[in-house]
Scaffold this active site. Structure first.
Site, PDB file in Angstrom:
ATOM      1  N   LYS A   1      -6.603  36.896 -15.240  1.00  0.00           N
ATOM      2  CA  LYS A   1      -7.760  37.498 -15.909  1.00  0.00           C
ATOM      3  C   LYS A   1      -7.899  38.967 -15.529  1.00  0.00           C
ATOM      4  CE  LYS A   1     -10.069  33.027 -16.243  1.00  0.00           C
ATOM      5  NZ  LYS A   1     -10.922  32.047 -15.550  1.00  0.00           N
TER       6      LYS A   1
ATOM      7  N   GLN B   1     -15.538  31.342 -11.236  1.00  0.00           N
ATOM      8  CA  GLN B   1     -14.292  30.588 -11.358  1.00  0.00           C
ATOM      9  C   GLN B   1     -14.513  29.136 -10.927  1.00  0.00           C
ATOM     10  OE1 GLN B   1     -11.417  31.776 -12.733  1.00  0.00           O
ATOM     11  NE2 GLN B   1     -10.583  29.710 -12.542  1.00  0.00           N
TER      12      GLN B   1
ATOM     13  N   ASP C   1     -18.641  32.980 -20.299  1.00  0.00           N
ATOM     14  CA  ASP C   1     -17.966  31.679 -20.333  1.00  0.00           C
ATOM     15  C   ASP C   1     -18.687  30.707 -21.274  1.00  0.00           C
ATOM     16  OD1 ASP C   1     -15.554  31.367 -19.102  1.00  0.00           O
ATOM     17  OD2 ASP C   1     -16.358  30.957 -17.109  1.00  0.00           O
TER      18      ASP C   1
END
Lengths: 269, 269
Positions: free
Chosen positions: A29, A73, A96
């Site tokens: 990422k 994460q 997200d």
């Protein structure tokens, strides 16, 4: 955007612990951000950190005007309350799309979530760019995780597919899957979907990323999908490989969500 | 609860306009409250009222400590933003369960919505009390409204059914429905589901309430369901009639949600 507003989009990552998979994903990422000209910041916390430490890291990024997207994460260590932490991500930075308001707005007709979760968004993008019709088609989603299976089924429904969700309590997953025009495999079970599970001509999206030991590989393991590619590719009309299929598109969608968020923040259209 | 705390549960209804169906439903809800010893208040607003008037009515009930549940009778007139109004109902009084946070928490694993929407909750209650196994069974939900179809499909999934959602874009609804062990009809189309749509022995929940003209009835019309009862009852192992099936159970669940909310408010277990 940089030329017009003098600003670039900014993405913040919060990583707890040193899980090998997490490290790999985070590295990818960060690399993608750099390549795309997106500023990135990372807060790494020790495996045994407290919930308050994670919430503090979140607060800092909430207040930071150069950050337009925050990503925690997953998975988090067992002792942390994942639900509470994800609920604390401010909606306008929830790139997200895992906040329950985002998920509720994704589920409900006439509502618009601020962000679509990256993997389902990427899968739809792959289908559309490949000219696969979704509306009116039978789709089967295998797996019902909050991260992929659930939002995937909701998003396919938004695109007017007739969606069935297959999970661990399904006695005949093979039979149900064989009726689908579009199959999304997101169960986390290596090689679960065999050639015999597929209707000839089906379109297959393999979201599985299962590490299997392989001493010949750089990190001692390689990734395989939920679909037995060799068998499935002989039956399907289109199929995504693992690695190199849905994964990179997911990262691209994360960048896109961050860009969209920055545009909103700077009122840039 | 009255004996222990000196308080009774309180439900507030907001009704806009004089829609005949809405009046009937509201009358039934108020009557049920009275029968169950639940205090009820109603705010009736004219058809042409402004959004602010509705939001003001909501505010009053939010501040009223004797009110534990607030229900906005749907549908609202076209000129009002239904989404905005439902989003304004405070979570802890959202006994209809229509707030996107409630819906998101219903959809997501490991999360608990404060309230389950009344009709789906009632349908599950009917299945459980009738000894119908849900886990591992194929369920088809016909219709995908925010009020019934969507939360119904999410709730059936929570009970580990394998759920398919059929809607207007489905080319072969009959074929898909015929595979189901449990059929929930919530399309709003009178007599849509015929006997030929059902697998022998299927369990059928008919959520349709479609008014059809009938001069012999008190109000000049009577209600029929989405299922052709006469045909279906010969094929199904169990079926709910319309009227008198899911409807009264829905009202009972509204009372139950209000009671649960009051218990939470008074810390009464």
């Amino acid at each position: 955007m940089k030329n017009s507003t003098g600003n670039v989009p900014g993405l913040a990552l919060i990583m707890v612990g040193q899980g090998r998979d997490s490290q790999t994903y985070v590295r990818k990422k960060l690399g993608a951000c750099e390549e795309a000209g997106i500023q990135s910041k990372i807060s790494t916390l020790p495996e045994n950190c407290t919930e308050d430490q994670v919430l503090n890291a979140l607060s800092c990024f909430h207040e930071d005007p150069s950050i337009h997207g925050i990503l925690v994460q997953l998975p988090l260590p067992q002792h942390l309350d994942e639900g509470k932490i994800l609920n604390s991500v401010h909606l306008e930075k929830d790139v997200d799309g895992f906040h329950p308001i985002n998920m509720g707005n994704l589920a409900m007709w006439g509502r618009e979530p601020l962000f679509l979760p990256c993997t389902p968004k990427g899968c739809i993008e792959l289908l559309i760019r490949s000219g696969v019709e979704i509306s009116g088609k039978k789709a089967v989603v295998i797996g019902r995780s909050n991260i992929v299976g659930l939002p995937m089924s909701l998003l396919l429904q938004r695109h007017h597919a007739i969606v069935s969700v297959v999970h661990a309590f399904t006695r005949n997953p093979e039979q149900i899957t064989r009726e689908a025009d579009i199959v999304v495999a997101a169960a986390g079970v290596p090689n679960l979907v065999r050639g015999s599970w597929l209707k000839p001509g089906a379109v297959v999206l393999d979201v599985g990323t299962n590490p299997v030991k392989d001493p010949s590989c750089e990190y001692g393991h390689r990734l395989i999908g939920d679909v037995c590619y060799e068998e499935a590719s002989r039956v399907a009309s289109a199929i995504t490989p693992v690695p190199g299929g849905v994964g990179p598109v997911t990262v691209a969608m994360l960048l896109l969500n961050t860009l969209e968020s920055a545009k909103r923040a700077y009122n840039f259209t």
